[in-house]
Every structure is written in C-alpha cells, then in structure tokens.
Design an enzyme around this catalytic site. Structure first.
Site, PDB file in Angstrom:
ATOM      1  CG  ASP A  35      -2.591  -0.225  -2.631  1.00 17.39           C
ATOM      2  OD1 ASP A  35      -2.492   0.914  -2.132  1.00 17.39           O
ATOM      3  OD2 ASP A  35      -3.289  -1.133  -2.129  1.00 17.39           O
TER       4      ASP A  35
ATOM      5  CG  ASP B 100      -5.887   1.131  -1.147  1.00 19.68           C
ATOM      6  OD1 ASP B 100      -4.918   1.920  -1.085  1.00 19.68           O
ATOM      7  OD2 ASP B 100      -5.967   0.101  -0.448  1.00 19.68           O
ATOM      8  NE  ARG B 101      -3.798   4.304   3.205  1.00 19.61           N
ATOM      9  CZ  ARG B 101      -3.191   4.439   4.363  1.00 19.61           C
ATOM     10  NH1 ARG B 101      -2.471   5.518   4.595  1.00 19.61           N
ATOM     11  NH2 ARG B 101      -3.283   3.501   5.284  1.00 19.61           N
TER      12      ARG B 101
ATOM     13  CD  GLU C 110     -10.324   2.223   7.157  1.00 22.65           C
ATOM     14  OE1 GLU C 110     -10.075   1.851   8.306  1.00 22.65           O
ATOM     15  OE2 GLU C 110      -9.721   1.789   6.159  1.00 22.65           O
TER      16      GLU C 110
ATOM     17  CE  LYS D 132      -7.358   2.214   2.090  1.00 20.87           C
ATOM     18  NZ  LYS D 132      -7.302   1.110   3.068  1.00 20.87           N
TER      19      LYS D 132
ATOM     20  CG  ASP E  57      -2.388   4.169  -1.525  1.00 22.70           C
ATOM     21  OD1 ASP E  57      -3.086   4.092  -2.562  1.00 22.70           O
ATOM     22  OD2 ASP E  57      -2.363   3.280  -0.655  1.00 22.70           O
TER      23      ASP E  57
ATOM     24  CB  SER F 160      -0.956  -0.041   1.189  1.00 24.12           C
ATOM     25  OG  SER F 160      -1.857   1.030   1.135  1.00 24.12           O
ATOM     26  CG  HIS F 161       0.175   3.588   3.334  1.00 19.64           C
ATOM     27  ND1 HIS F 161      -0.727   2.556   3.427  1.00 19.64           N
ATOM     28  CD2 HIS F 161       0.694   3.744   4.558  1.00 19.64           C
ATOM     29  CE1 HIS F 161      -0.764   2.129   4.668  1.00 19.64           C
ATOM     30  NE2 HIS F 161       0.085   2.815   5.388  1.00 19.64           N
TER      31      HIS F 161
HETATM   32  C1  G1P Z   1      -3.914   1.688   8.270  1.00 22.22           C
HETATM   33  C2  G1P Z   1      -5.093   2.618   8.444  1.00 22.22           C
HETATM   34  C3  G1P Z   1      -6.375   1.863   8.192  1.00 22.22           C
HETATM   35  C4  G1P Z   1      -6.330   1.231   6.812  1.00 22.22           C
HETATM   36  C5  G1P Z   1      -5.079   0.381   6.664  1.00 22.22           C
HETATM   37  C6  G1P Z   1      -4.921  -0.158   5.263  1.00 22.22           C
HETATM   38  O1  G1P Z   1      -3.981   0.642   9.196  1.00 22.22           O
HETATM   39  O2  G1P Z   1      -5.102   3.204   9.729  1.00 22.22           O
HETATM   40  O3  G1P Z   1      -7.464   2.737   8.322  1.00 22.22           O
HETATM   41  O4  G1P Z   1      -7.459   0.439   6.600  1.00 22.22           O
HETATM   42  O5  G1P Z   1      -3.928   1.157   6.970  1.00 22.22           O
HETATM   43  O6  G1P Z   1      -4.796   0.858   4.317  1.00 22.22           O
HETATM   44  P1  G1P Z   1      -3.158   0.646  10.581  1.00 22.22           P
HETATM   45  O7  G1P Z   1      -1.717   0.865  10.241  1.00 22.22           O
HETATM   46  O8  G1P Z   1      -3.696   1.808  11.373  1.00 22.22           O
HETATM   47  O9  G1P Z   1      -3.455  -0.676  11.197  1.00 22.22           O
HETATM   48 ZN    ZN Z   2      -3.202   1.462  -0.279  1.00 22.30          ZN
END
Ligand code: G1P
Ligand code: ZN
Length: 542
Positions: free
Chosen positions: A278, A280-281, A362, A375, A276, A112-113
C-alpha cells in the site's frame, strides 16, 4: 433509489489489530463479513452528511469491496465520497486526500505488506479526519459494535463507474473519482528540491525503484521518471496487480531480494529502493550497502534540513520503542525532543498533530513526517534523493560519516512466523513472569540492567497503552525486545528486536549479525524460545 436494511448477526473476531482489520481474503468475502465491519465503522463515526475518502492498494477484491462500501456509505447518508480512480489509492495518498479536502476521514482497503490474492490477505481500516489511523479507543468501539450488530444498510444500485476521473453520483451521494497520483505528486514537489534531484539524474545518477507489483508503481513512474527525469525503466514491477504478481510486497532484504542482488552486484545503480503493498513502507539501499530502517530514520533526521520542506529544522523526532536509539542521538545533538512510542503508526498521530514531532519512524521499514498522518514510502525515497543531491556523496559515505559522528547502533529483527498461538502466548507469559528476577543477572557476559513490559502514556492526551513489548536492557547499552505481531492472519509471529551500541571510532564496520551474536543468544535463552516453540532459528532476518 431503495435503501435496504439487511438483518445480520455478529461475526466473531472482527477486531482491528496494529493497522485495521486484516483477514484471509475468503474470510472477508464471506457472507456479511465486509458489510458488518463497514456498518460498524459508520455506526461509530457516523456517516450522515459526511465526506469520506475511499481507496485501496488494488489487491484482489479491492474493486468489489469498494463498490459495497460506496453503496453502504450512500445508504448511511454520506454526502460525498472521494475515491481514487479504479478504487486505487496508496495509504499515504489517501491520508493526504483526507487532509487536503478537510474530509471526515477515510476507508482504506489494504493488508499492507501481506500478500494479496484469492487465498491471501485483505484488510480494511478507518482513518480519522487528521488523516491518521483511528486510535485504539475508536477501533475498540468498532470492534464492540461488531459484537452487537443486528443490521446494515445498503442501497440497491449498479456499480459506480470508477474507471474515469470526474463527478458522478450514487443514490444522491456525490462520488468524486480522482487521479490517485496528482495531489500526492504535488505535495512531494512542495517538500523537496525537484530541481536539484533532476540535475542529479541528468548528471548520470542511476536508480532502481522496485514497486513489487503493488500500489506505488504509478506514483513512482510519474514522480521519478516523468517529473524528475530518471531514466525510463528505473521503476520496475511498476504495474499494480491484484495478486502482486505472486510477490510478497514487503520491502526488506528477504522479500526484495532481486533489488538486493542488483545493488550488491556488478554495475549496481547508485541508489535502490522498494515499497510495500500500500506504499507506506520503504527500503533504501546504496551501491553495495544496505541501510537499516533505524539508521535511515537517523540519517533522515540529521539531514532533513537539506530539503526545502524541512529547511527550518525539526520540532522533534519520534520512533517506536523497538526501533533503535540511533535517532535519539541525532535528536540530542540537534537539541530537539525525542519520543518513544508503542509499535504502530497510530501512536505518532498526536505528536504530529500537536507539533511535537516532525519526523517519525519504525524499524519495520516505516518513515514519515507531518506532511501526512501515515508512514510514506516514496516520501522517504525522495528525502534520501534530496539529501544525495545536496551532499553529492554516496550512500556508503553518508552512513560512514553518520556512524563516525554518532556511533553505530547495530540492529536486527528476527521473526519467527506461524507459531501456534497457544505456544507463543505461553512463551510470552513465562517471560513476563520472569521479568522481576532478571535484573542483576549476567547473561553472555552482559549484566542485565533492567527488564520490563513497555507501557506508554501519550504525552498529548494522557491515554495509557500497556503490554507493548517485553524489553531486556543490558548495562553496556545492548538490549532485546520481544513482542507478538498484531498484523498477521495466521498463528502468531514472534518478533525479536536486537540492538547493540558501538561508540567508535573502532568497531563500526562489523556484520550486524556478528556484532549482535551475544544479544541473540541471550534473547533465545532468556525467552526460552526453542523450549516453548521448537524454533531454533528465525524465518526472516532484517
Ligand atoms: C507491523 C510492524 C509495525 C507496523 C505495522 C503496520 O506490526 O511491526 O511497526 O506499524 O506492521 O505496518 P506488527 O505485525 O509487528 O504488529
Ligand atoms: Zn503498508
């Protein structure tokens, strides 16, 4: 064709977190590491005769991991794998392909990010046939399998050519290499009024889209520039790179600083957005005004009916517990249900499948709807564009009207990163132990109305998730929430979520950090953050 059965041993720590299994790239590239986890996935969900989707965000090791997964899918008897060209698929596009082709699920390679590269992060997650992340019971079963595994299966074969779209095969398994963008772009075209958005761009509306050298680049260029007529160059950092060009592809004011600077500078465009690793954000920004994700969710819910795909209204709105209650106020005004779920997109899946919620969000820059089961960053950007095109107002005007109508939930998240795990655990343990005595205390002039550790009973399947975050609620409607991140790969990250409601009409234009100052002090004091962790200030503020 030869199927090799390779003897292996369990590797400790292959436990999926908030969103799949994430580790440092060298760990994932270690001996049998990827293979053990992928075999555990197939052992749990079964591969014989099945069809899966495969793709990832293009980060370092994405291409090689894809070849291993294909060889293992073939060896485990899968009938067909639909894979994005170049092994690329954004997470929402993968979710869509899983659903569109009525497949048996998909494997998404992404952290992801989190940054990517030889020394950064890699990840693998499994999505179910509904297109959504595997629920806890399934990821737990996969984890359990990793602790017992003795062998994995892989075919001996050359790499599959993923550079060209078309059908090929691997040891009897069909491999369909598809354009990663086409089906997703068609889905967006069916949801939004592309004509109205095109007219807005033709009228001189200017936008900046920062893909942060991650997966959404090709999607953004095709949809925004090619199909909607946004000026060439609207999309920046639009070529996905294995190390994301050294960027931290997390769309928030800290990491998308260049976008923020532009949107707050002279001659800023009308609208800015970032996504981000991938895809989704999302983060959205107006000229000179930042839109918090919680506010974005509320505004989208209040205005979604302006887009053709949501013209018949919403069934309900769902948000994660730490997300501000702004969306609840919209749901109440619309006379529709609102839901409060634990952190993590997987908890929205049942609500979406059951038709109870249409839009979810979220605070962590995630928004989406029932069009997929993840998302979806570009979806949120397009819904904003659709709303802007119909209302013909600026982002600032839309926010001001929203707050005047519903009041404003001041909101911020403070992250304390890379804390020693034992210290973070000790702090959370002490806080949990203190919860029963908090009610009735007055801190920073605010009376504590209640305090608990959030537990959630899924209204659809009755499953219960406990210990989802400590929340302290004050009598004036303010609150703070503390939880430890489940997506990090180094030490612990403490997330502190802060919220305060202002009904208006006055007091709607404060700086959020100032408006939240008493709540911040109360949270730092009650949780004894400095005492346990030595930290007096957060690393990232969003
Ligand atoms: C974080 C975000 C959460 C999101 C997840 C995946 O998780 O807080 O809302 O769903 O990334 O993108 P966390 O690191 O807080 O467990
Ligand atoms: Zn992501």
């Amino acid at each position: 064709m030869t199927i090799r059965t390779v003897a292996t041993q369990p590797i400790a720590g292959q436990k999926p977190g908030t969103s799949g299994l994430r580790k440092k790239t060298p760990v994932f590239m270690g001996h049998h590491y990827l293979e053990n986890f992928v075999q555990s996935i197939f052992d749990v969900v079964g591969a014989q005769g099945k069809t899966f989707v495969l793709g990832g965000d293009g980060r370092y090791f994405n291409d090689r991991a894809a070849q291993v997964i294909l060889r293992m899918a073939a060896a485990n008897g899968a009938a067909r794998v639909i894979v994005g060209q170049g092994a690329i698929l954004s997470t929402p596009a993968a979710s869509h392909l899983i659903r569109l082709n009525r497949t048996d699920g998909g494997i998404i390679m992404s952290a992801s990010h989190n940054p990517g590269g030889p020394d950064e992060d890699f990840g693998v997650k499994f999505n179910m046939p509904n297109g959504g992340p595997a629920p806890e019971a399934v990821t737990e079963a996969m984890f359990k399998r990793t602790t017992e595994i003795t062998e994995y299966k892989v075919v001996e074969a050359q790499d599959v050519d993923l550079s060209r779209v078309g059908r090929t095969s691997l040891a009897g398994m069909v491999v369909d290499v598809v354009d990663p963008v086409a089906d997703y772009a068609a889905l967006m075209e069916g949801l939004f009024d592309f004509g109205a958005i095109r007219a807005m761009f033709a009228g001189g509306f200017r936008m900046r889209m920062d893909s942060m050298c991650a997966v959404t680049g090709p999607y953004a260029v095709e949809i925004l520039e090619n199909r909607l007529g946004a000026a060439r160059g609207t999309c920046v950092n639009a070529v996905p790179l294995p190390d994301f060009g050294g960027m931290h592809p997390d769309p928030n004011p800290t990491w998308a600083k260049a976008l923020m600077d532009e949107m707050f500078g002279a001659d800023a465009p009308d609208f800015g957005a970032a996504s981000d690793g991938d895809g989704d954000r999302n983060m959205v920004v107006g000229r000179g005004i930042y839109v918090s994700p919680s506010d974005s969710l509320a505004v989208l819910a209040a205005n979604a009916h302006l887009a053709p795909g949501y013209a018949r209204g919403l069934k309900g709105v769902a948000r994660s517990m730490p997300t501000s209650a702004a969306a609840d106020r919209v749901a109440e005004a619309l006379g529709i249900a609102s839901y409060e779920t634990p952190t993590g997109w997987k908890f929205f899946g049942n609500l979406l499948d059951a038709g109870r919620a249409t839009i979810c969000g979220e605070e962590s820059f995630g928004t989406g709807s029932d069009h997929v089961r993840e998302k979806d960053g570009l979806w949120a950007v397009l819904l904003w564009l659709n709303i802007l095109a119909v209302r013909k107002q600026t982002v600032a005007e839309i926010l001001a009207e929203h707050w005047a109508k519903f009041g404003r939930n001041y909101y911020s998240r403070h992250d304390f990163e890379a804390i020693a795990t034992d210290k973070a655990d000790a702090m959370m343990g002490a806080l949990r132990a203190a919860l029963p005595g908090l009610k009735g205390q007055v801190v920073e002039g605010m009376a504590i109305a209640g305090a608990d550790d959030f537990a959630y009973t899924d209204p659809v399947d009755g499953s219960v998730s406990t210990k989802q975050g400590v929340r302290v609620m004050f009598a004036d409607g303010s609150r703070f929430v503390l939880r430890l991140s489940g997506t990090g790969t180094e030490g612990a990250t403490l997330r502190m979520y802060l919220e305060r409601y202002a009904a208006g009409p006055g007091g709607l234009d404060l700086d959020p950090q100032q408006a939240l100052a008493p709540v911040i002090r109360a949270a730092m004091g009650i949780a004894r953050v400095a005492e346990f962790t030595g930290r007096t200030a957060p690393d990232v503020v969003t």
